[in-house]
Enzyme design. Structure first.
Site, PDB file in Angstrom:
ATOM      1  CG  PHE A 133      -1.940   1.073   1.191  1.00 47.03           C
ATOM      2  CD1 PHE A 133      -2.840   1.174   0.140  1.00 47.03           C
ATOM      3  CD2 PHE A 133      -2.007   2.013   2.201  1.00 47.03           C
ATOM      4  CE1 PHE A 133      -3.780   2.185   0.103  1.00 47.03           C
ATOM      5  CE2 PHE A 133      -2.949   3.030   2.173  1.00 47.03           C
ATOM      6  CZ  PHE A 133      -3.834   3.114   1.116  1.00 47.03           C
ATOM      7  CG  ASP A 204      -1.336  -1.792   7.140  1.00 47.39           C
ATOM      8  OD1 ASP A 204      -2.456  -2.046   7.630  1.00 47.39           O
ATOM      9  OD2 ASP A 204      -1.112  -0.780   6.453  1.00 47.39           O
ATOM     10  CE1 TYR A 229     -10.225   3.503   5.939  1.00 51.93           C
ATOM     11  CE2 TYR A 229      -9.482   4.829   7.792  1.00 51.93           C
ATOM     12  CZ  TYR A 229      -9.264   4.299   6.537  1.00 51.93           C
ATOM     13  OH  TYR A 229      -8.093   4.571   5.893  1.00 51.93           O
ATOM     14  CE  LYS A 230      -8.422  -0.245   4.884  1.00 56.30           C
ATOM     15  NZ  LYS A 230      -8.864   0.463   3.697  1.00 56.30           N
ATOM     16  NE  ARG A 378      -9.832  -2.342  -3.346  1.00 59.19           N
ATOM     17  CZ  ARG A 378      -9.404  -1.679  -2.278  1.00 59.19           C
ATOM     18  NH1 ARG A 378      -8.328  -2.099  -1.638  1.00 59.19           N
ATOM     19  NH2 ARG A 378     -10.031  -0.609  -1.833  1.00 59.19           N
TER      20      ARG A 378
HETATM   21  C1  LIG Z   1      -3.136  -1.353   3.853  1.00 56.35           C
HETATM   22  C2  LIG Z   1      -3.613  -0.004   4.278  1.00 56.35           C
HETATM   23  N1  LIG Z   1      -2.943   0.668   5.233  1.00 56.35           N
HETATM   24  C3  LIG Z   1      -3.350   1.890   5.649  1.00 56.35           C
HETATM   25  C4  LIG Z   1      -4.470   2.481   5.092  1.00 56.35           C
HETATM   26  C5  LIG Z   1      -4.969   3.835   5.447  1.00 56.35           C
HETATM   27  O1  LIG Z   1      -4.318   4.550   6.358  1.00 56.35           O
HETATM   28  P1  LIG Z   1      -4.986   5.896   6.878  1.00 56.35           P
HETATM   29  O2  LIG Z   1      -6.239   5.540   7.608  1.00 56.35           O
HETATM   30  O3  LIG Z   1      -3.941   6.503   7.711  1.00 56.35           O
HETATM   31  O4  LIG Z   1      -5.343   6.727   5.686  1.00 56.35           O
HETATM   32  C6  LIG Z   1      -5.193   1.814   4.119  1.00 56.35           C
HETATM   33  C7  LIG Z   1      -6.384   2.464   3.531  1.00 56.35           C
HETATM   34  O5  LIG Z   1      -7.009   2.025   2.639  1.00 56.35           O
HETATM   35  C8  LIG Z   1      -4.752   0.555   3.693  1.00 56.35           C
HETATM   36  O6  LIG Z   1      -5.404  -0.087   2.733  1.00 56.35           O
END
Ligand SMILES: Cc1ncc(COP(=O)(O)O)c(C=O)c1O
Length: 419
Positions: A133, A204, A229-230, A378
């Protein structure tokens, strides 16, 4: 072709029967999902729990409105980040006091990457994979700049990561479930290899928690971060969480030495002294409304049996892949995710030359997925609220959009800022 128990091709009625037998079926009612929409983007922004608006109203109107600043103690606002962190810990195989809710995933990543590098002085390398990412790579690049030559980011393709872990590597930074392909890394194996070489791991979990089995302590993982938020359904921009294994906490420092990470913030002394436990990774005042919404989502996730979640996630994505293969054959689609459900997370990527327009047309027809450049669609399957029948409707709509070229309209080709 997938078949039902009578040996004939699977029908919508078969999928509806699976929904009736689904041990998680009642949890769908805990979400506000619009009629006529098949929502397959919970891997990006989870759905709204019915209870969230009421909880937010209560925290805002009663706690903030009436009790005002007394709420820090009266409603334990001051303990919210740790309380919800302990709940998330139960979802990811961590212990009490090993997880705290704070900041965003990006900021937490920065804090823990810096902490990991400090634990391994003399080892310059943050090891990750190209195509991780981008945010995570950007954060590592920022740290590299600050390191003035003492820190370097090295990118090695996924299948060569383990071989690349050597005595120069301080920390291996990987997204457990890849944000595009959904490919799943073997956390325990990579962590064991890292430890054998004296390196640390930072995972992550943004696309993992609530969708695939995660057992940080069984894997002996060192650090982890993840999104609220996912699959946790904490709402847009929900606060994130971070994990630091108990064994590292005393020796590990956050580079953002904010007052809420201080051992005694209300002593208001000039010198920073880190709090004894995971609290040292807090920085500023926690976002109470955001944590209140996140807690509703986490509590809902905790109501589900973890194995049922994983089984359903695999069943939904497996059905999707099988139905796409049988119903959309010859339409220019290519599976861009591992074909084996055990080897991927809870989303599936399909490649198509007109992916952007196709996904926009699908959204226009009530099937919501998303697009990732340059040519991927996706589709995420949230086991708490997606139904087996949703998969049927989504694939039939995809087939229809492709067969009729419904995507081939100017309004579906216009690029929006968010894809
Ligand atoms: C793998 C991954 N890491 C981190 C994030 C997002 O990080 P943040 O909430 O700091 O924007 C996402 C967002 O889609 C993600 O897919």
């Amino acid at each position: 072709m997938i078949r039902n128990h009578c040996g004939s091709a699977l029908t919508l009625a078969d999928l509806e029967a699976m929904d009736r037998d689904d041990p998680l079926r009642t949890l769908r009612d805990a979400f506000m999902l619009p009629d006529g929409v098949v929502y397959l983007d919970g891997n990006s922004l989870g759905a709204l729990p019915r209870e969230t608006p009421t909880r937010l109203q209560q925290v805002a109107a009663v706690q903030w409105g009436q009790d005002l600043i007394r709420s820090w103690t009266a409603h334990d606002w001051i303990g919210a980040a740790q309380r919800v962190g302990d709940k998330i810990a139960r979802l990811i195989g961590a212990g009490p006091g090993e997880v705290v809710v704070s900041d965003s995933t990006s900021v937490n990543l920065f804090k823990l990457l810096a902490a990991a590098c400090r634990l391994r002085p003399g080892r310059p390398t943050i090891l990750s994979e190209p195509g991780n990412f981008p945010n995570d790579l950007y954060v590592a690049q920022g740290l590299q700049e600050l390191g003035n030559g003492r820190i370097e980011l090295q990118l090695v393709p996924a299948d060569r990561i383990e071989a690349a872990i050597d005595e120069r590597v301080a920390v291996v930074l990987l997204t457990h479930v890849h944000y595009k392909s959904g490919a799943l890394h073997d956390m325990a194996r990579i962590t064991a290899r890292a430890h054998a070489q004296g390196a640390l791991t930072l995972w992550d979990l943004s696309h993992s928690t609530g969708a695939v089995p995660v057992d940080l302590n069984a894997a002996q993982a060192d650090f982890a971060v993840g999104c609220g938020y996912k699959y946790l359904n904490g709402g847009p921009g929900a606060p994130a969480y971070l994990f630091v294994a108990q064994r590292h906490q005393a020796a590990t420092r956050s580079p953002i030495t904010g007052w809420l990470g201080h051992a005694r913030p209300f002593d208001f002394v000039d010198e920073y002294a880190p709090a004894p436990g995971i609290e040292r990774f807090l920085a500023g005042t926690p976002p109470i409304l955001g944590i209140a919404a996140l807690e509703v989502g986490v509590d809902l996730m905790l109501r589900a049996d973890a194995q049922c979640l994983v089984d359903k996630s695999r069943a939904l994505s497996g059905l999707f892949v099988a139905l796409v293969e049988s119903r959309c054959a010859g339409q220019g689609l290519e599976l861009a995710s591992p074909p084996d459900a055990q080897a991927r997370g809870s989303h599936v990527a399909l490649r198509h030359a007109q992916a952007y327009a196709v996904i926009q047309a699908l959204i226009g027809h009530g099937v919501i997925g998303d697009f990732r450049t340059p040519d991927l669609m996706r589709f995420g399957f949230a086991p708490l609220y997606n139904r087996h029948a949703d998969i049927w409707h989504a694939v039939e709509m995809l087939r229809d959009v492709l067969l009729t070229s419904a995507w081939d309209r100017p309004e579906f080709k216009r690029r929006c800022a968010v894809t």
